[in-house]
Motif scaffolding. Structure first.
Motif, PDB file in Angstrom:
ATOM      1  N   GLY A 141       0.730  -1.452  -0.027  1.00  0.00           N
ATOM      2  CA  GLY A 141       0.214  -0.058  -0.092  1.00  0.00           C
ATOM      3  C   GLY A 141       0.819   1.414  -0.078  1.00  0.00           C
ATOM      4  O   GLY A 141       0.262   2.460   0.143  1.00  0.00           O
ATOM      5  N   SER A 142       2.054   1.107  -0.202  1.00  0.00           N
ATOM      6  CA  SER A 142       3.031   2.375  -0.152  1.00  0.00           C
ATOM      7  C   SER A 142       2.940   2.931  -1.559  1.00  0.00           C
ATOM      8  O   SER A 142       3.624   4.446  -1.326  1.00  0.00           O
ATOM      9  N   CYS A 143       2.789   2.592  -2.533  1.00  0.00           N
ATOM     10  CA  CYS A 143       2.747   3.496  -4.016  1.00  0.00           C
ATOM     11  C   CYS A 143       1.365   3.883  -4.526  1.00  0.00           C
ATOM     12  O   CYS A 143       0.216   3.437  -4.166  1.00  0.00           O
ATOM     13  N   ARG A 144       1.581   4.959  -5.063  1.00  0.00           N
ATOM     14  CA  ARG A 144       0.463   5.975  -5.685  1.00  0.00           C
ATOM     15  C   ARG A 144       0.572   5.521  -7.358  1.00  0.00           C
ATOM     16  O   ARG A 144      -0.589   5.592  -7.983  1.00  0.00           O
ATOM     17  N   PHE A 145       1.658   5.052  -7.747  1.00  0.00           N
ATOM     18  CA  PHE A 145       1.725   4.654  -9.411  1.00  0.00           C
ATOM     19  C   PHE A 145       2.619   3.517  -9.431  1.00  0.00           C
ATOM     20  O   PHE A 145       3.841   3.606  -9.099  1.00  0.00           O
ATOM     21  N   VAL A 146       2.566   2.802 -10.367  1.00  0.00           N
ATOM     22  CA  VAL A 146       3.241   1.758 -10.849  1.00  0.00           C
ATOM     23  C   VAL A 146       3.403   1.429 -12.084  1.00  0.00           C
ATOM     24  O   VAL A 146       2.315   1.124 -12.886  1.00  0.00           O
ATOM     25  N   HIS A 147       4.482   1.433 -12.886  1.00  0.00           N
ATOM     26  CA  HIS A 147       4.532   1.186 -14.171  1.00  0.00           C
ATOM     27  C   HIS A 147       5.268  -0.139 -14.385  1.00  0.00           C
ATOM     28  O   HIS A 147       6.594  -0.311 -13.988  1.00  0.00           O
ATOM     29  N   VAL A 148       4.755  -0.937 -15.068  1.00  0.00           N
ATOM     30  CA  VAL A 148       5.165  -2.278 -15.325  1.00  0.00           C
ATOM     31  C   VAL A 148       5.826  -2.548 -17.107  1.00  0.00           C
ATOM     32  O   VAL A 148       4.894  -2.505 -17.771  1.00  0.00           O
ATOM     33  N   ASP A 149       6.945  -2.565 -17.020  1.00  0.00           N
ATOM     34  CA  ASP A 149       7.212  -2.493 -18.467  1.00  0.00           C
ATOM     35  C   ASP A 149       8.648  -3.342 -18.414  1.00  0.00           C
ATOM     36  O   ASP A 149       9.751  -3.037 -19.062  1.00  0.00           O
ATOM     37  N   ALA A 150       8.701  -4.684 -17.926  1.00  0.00           N
ATOM     38  CA  ALA A 150       9.848  -5.565 -17.853  1.00  0.00           C
ATOM     39  C   ALA A 150       9.688  -6.922 -18.881  1.00  0.00           C
ATOM     40  O   ALA A 150       9.630  -6.519 -20.078  1.00  0.00           O
ATOM     41  N   SER A 151       9.719  -8.025 -18.556  1.00  0.00           N
ATOM     42  CA  SER A 151       9.584  -9.035 -19.047  1.00  0.00           C
ATOM     43  C   SER A 151       8.133  -9.056 -19.813  1.00  0.00           C
ATOM     44  O   SER A 151       7.123  -8.630 -19.490  1.00  0.00           O
ATOM     45  N   HIS A 152       8.440  -9.938 -21.219  1.00  0.00           N
ATOM     46  CA  HIS A 152       7.182  -9.951 -22.034  1.00  0.00           C
ATOM     47  C   HIS A 152       6.808 -11.584 -21.701  1.00  0.00           C
ATOM     48  O   HIS A 152       5.646 -11.595 -22.408  1.00  0.00           O
ATOM     49  N   LEU A 153       7.442 -12.297 -20.710  1.00  0.00           N
ATOM     50  CA  LEU A 153       6.933 -13.610 -20.545  1.00  0.00           C
ATOM     51  C   LEU A 153       5.719 -13.557 -19.554  1.00  0.00           C
ATOM     52  O   LEU A 153       5.619 -12.999 -18.708  1.00  0.00           O
ATOM     53  N   TYR A 154       4.772 -14.401 -19.905  1.00  0.00           N
ATOM     54  CA  TYR A 154       3.581 -14.760 -19.150  1.00  0.00           C
ATOM     55  C   TYR A 154       3.822 -14.734 -17.766  1.00  0.00           C
ATOM     56  O   TYR A 154       3.228 -13.757 -16.937  1.00  0.00           O
ATOM     57  N   GLU A 155       4.647 -15.751 -17.215  1.00  0.00           N
ATOM     58  CA  GLU A 155       4.684 -15.875 -15.614  1.00  0.00           C
ATOM     59  C   GLU A 155       5.234 -14.611 -15.150  1.00  0.00           C
ATOM     60  O   GLU A 155       4.927 -14.422 -13.841  1.00  0.00           O
ATOM     61  N   HIS A 156       6.284 -13.970 -15.765  1.00  0.00           N
ATOM     62  CA  HIS A 156       6.982 -12.901 -15.199  1.00  0.00           C
ATOM     63  C   HIS A 156       5.870 -11.754 -15.073  1.00  0.00           C
ATOM     64  O   HIS A 156       5.792 -11.059 -14.109  1.00  0.00           O
ATOM     65  N   VAL A 157       5.104 -11.394 -16.233  1.00  0.00           N
ATOM     66  CA  VAL A 157       4.184 -10.336 -16.148  1.00  0.00           C
ATOM     67  C   VAL A 157       3.169 -10.692 -14.979  1.00  0.00           C
ATOM     68  O   VAL A 157       2.730  -9.518 -14.274  1.00  0.00           O
ATOM     69  N   ALA A 158       2.723 -11.731 -14.914  1.00  0.00           N
ATOM     70  CA  ALA A 158       1.540 -12.328 -13.896  1.00  0.00           C
ATOM     71  C   ALA A 158       1.949 -11.930 -12.535  1.00  0.00           C
ATOM     72  O   ALA A 158       1.496 -11.405 -11.760  1.00  0.00           O
ATOM     73  N   GLY A 159       3.378 -12.210 -12.206  1.00  0.00           N
ATOM     74  CA  GLY A 159       4.033 -11.963 -11.092  1.00  0.00           C
ATOM     75  C   GLY A 159       4.245 -10.427 -10.883  1.00  0.00           C
ATOM     76  O   GLY A 159       3.978 -10.029  -9.652  1.00  0.00           O
ATOM     77  N   ASP A 160       4.538  -9.695 -11.928  1.00  0.00           N
ATOM     78  CA  ASP A 160       4.712  -8.347 -11.663  1.00  0.00           C
ATOM     79  C   ASP A 160       3.338  -7.542 -11.343  1.00  0.00           C
ATOM     80  O   ASP A 160       3.495  -6.800 -10.676  1.00  0.00           O
ATOM     81  N   ILE A 161       2.293  -8.112 -11.929  1.00  0.00           N
ATOM     82  CA  ILE A 161       0.962  -7.472 -11.770  1.00  0.00           C
ATOM     83  C   ILE A 161       0.716  -7.662 -10.337  1.00  0.00           C
ATOM     84  O   ILE A 161       0.166  -6.829  -9.425  1.00  0.00           O
ATOM     85  N   GLU A 162       0.926  -8.916  -9.636  1.00  0.00           N
ATOM     86  CA  GLU A 162       0.840  -9.189  -8.074  1.00  0.00           C
ATOM     87  C   GLU A 162       1.704  -8.222  -7.374  1.00  0.00           C
ATOM     88  O   GLU A 162       1.098  -7.810  -6.280  1.00  0.00           O
ATOM     89  N   VAL A 163       2.815  -7.913  -7.740  1.00  0.00           N
ATOM     90  CA  VAL A 163       3.495  -7.016  -7.138  1.00  0.00           C
ATOM     91  C   VAL A 163       3.023  -5.755  -7.091  1.00  0.00           C
ATOM     92  O   VAL A 163       2.942  -5.079  -5.867  1.00  0.00           O
ATOM     93  N   ALA A 164       2.336  -5.363  -8.069  1.00  0.00           N
ATOM     94  CA  ALA A 164       1.902  -3.937  -8.216  1.00  0.00           C
ATOM     95  C   ALA A 164       0.535  -3.687  -7.362  1.00  0.00           C
ATOM     96  O   ALA A 164       0.543  -2.830  -6.649  1.00  0.00           O
ATOM     97  N   ARG A 165      -0.138  -4.999  -7.419  1.00  0.00           N
ATOM     98  CA  ARG A 165      -1.197  -4.911  -6.602  1.00  0.00           C
ATOM     99  C   ARG A 165      -1.001  -4.891  -5.175  1.00  0.00           C
ATOM    100  O   ARG A 165      -1.856  -4.016  -4.236  1.00  0.00           O
TER     101      ARG A 165
END
Length: 300
Positions: A141-165
């Protein structure tokens, strides 16, 4: 030898004003004007509303978008960027993607040099796969804005979305790159999975990026539409996804015009992996130079 896993390195102070001719468009990358404008508008809207919080970027390349994010930090707020840079990837698939697309150009020193042209201090840098952030080193809950533009691999992006959430606070905004590109189906799968099974609510779609929230999407859309985008030459449309409104924002292009042909070429280049994009641009530049060097034959 790669840099340490994490270094909070606000070390350099340029002590000089930014030259008037220096713009972030001079930094290599794929962060286009429509998204620059949307980022700035949402971030400024958060500040105007008194919404506080840190900013997080997963995948920063050479700093083109990070520089803009740094523009919107307020006292007490922190920008964290996470990227492999020139470190080795932790798995074979990710290593293959890095080698194909970024290995020759992406270095931490290049990112730092670009960022320090615009800001007196570096952000917090995590030089590692973005998956390391699943350990909650970014407080919930510490962030107001998250930009995700790292790996294009499904498993990595799904994990990045959970980090953002986990990182986002109430009504925080996540922006996901390459959600519709032909060469990034893994991103598309992860994004729409998050929408249909993970509670992610669409706010805005641009040609390259998906903007969403786990909070109040309609409130964020009101902030977006406070600006008269059409007066700035943009097309603004609305659509519905599973009953939820989403705004679409892009530049209009007239069919058959030179602008349309140029836009088509840009889109084709945008959809290519970075290494292919660079090779194509070099070829086009060589052809233009060759044509310019041809002698003019005069008759009569």
């Amino acid at each position: 030898m790669p840099a340490p896993l994490e270094a909070a390195v606000p070390t350099a102070d340029t002590g000089t004003a930014r030259p008037q001719h220096l713009t972030r468009d001079g930094i290599p990358g794929w962060f286009f004007k429509v998204d620059q404008e949307a980022f700035a508008h949402f971030l400024a809207g958060q500040s105007a509303a008194g919404q506080t919080g840190d900013i997080l970027e997963l995948g920063t390349y050479l700093g083109r978008s990070a520089v803009l994010l740094g523009d919107h930090l307020r006292p007490g707020e922190q920008l964290t960027v996470c990227d492999l840079f020139d470190s080795e990837a932790g798995d074979a698939d990710n290593a293959a993607e890095m080698t194909m697309s970024y290995r020759k150009t992406l270095t931490r020193s290049a990112f730092e040099a670009n960022y320090l042209k615009f800001h007196p201090q570096l952000p917090v840098i995590v030089q590692a796969p973005t998956s390391v952030l699943a350990d909650r080193r970014i407080p919930d809950g510490s962030c107001r804005f998250v930009h995700v533009d790292a790996s294009h691999l499904y498993e990595h992006v799904a994990g990045d979305i959970e980090v953002a959430r986990a990182a986002l606070g109430e009504n925080g905004l996540v922006v996901l790159d390459d959600y519709r590109s032909e060469h990034t189906p893994g991103v598309s799968a992860a994004v729409w999975q998050a929408v249909f099974t993970g509670g992610l609510r669409p706010v805005l779609l641009t040609p390259m990026k998906f903007y969403g929230t786990w909070g109040d999407a309609e409130a964020l859309q009101r902030v977006l539409l406070d600006r008269d985008w059409r007066a700035g030459g943009y097309n603004v449309d609305e659509d519905s996804i599973a009953g939820a409104r989403v705004v679409r924002l892009k530049y209009p292009v007239k069919p058959g015009s030179a602008q349309s042909r140029s836009a088509s070429r840009r889109l084709a280049l945008d959809l290519l992996p970075p290494v292919a994009t660079r090779a194509t641009r070099r070829l086009l530049q060589a052809l233009r130079s060759r044509r310019a060097a041809r002698p003019v034959v005069r008759t009569g």
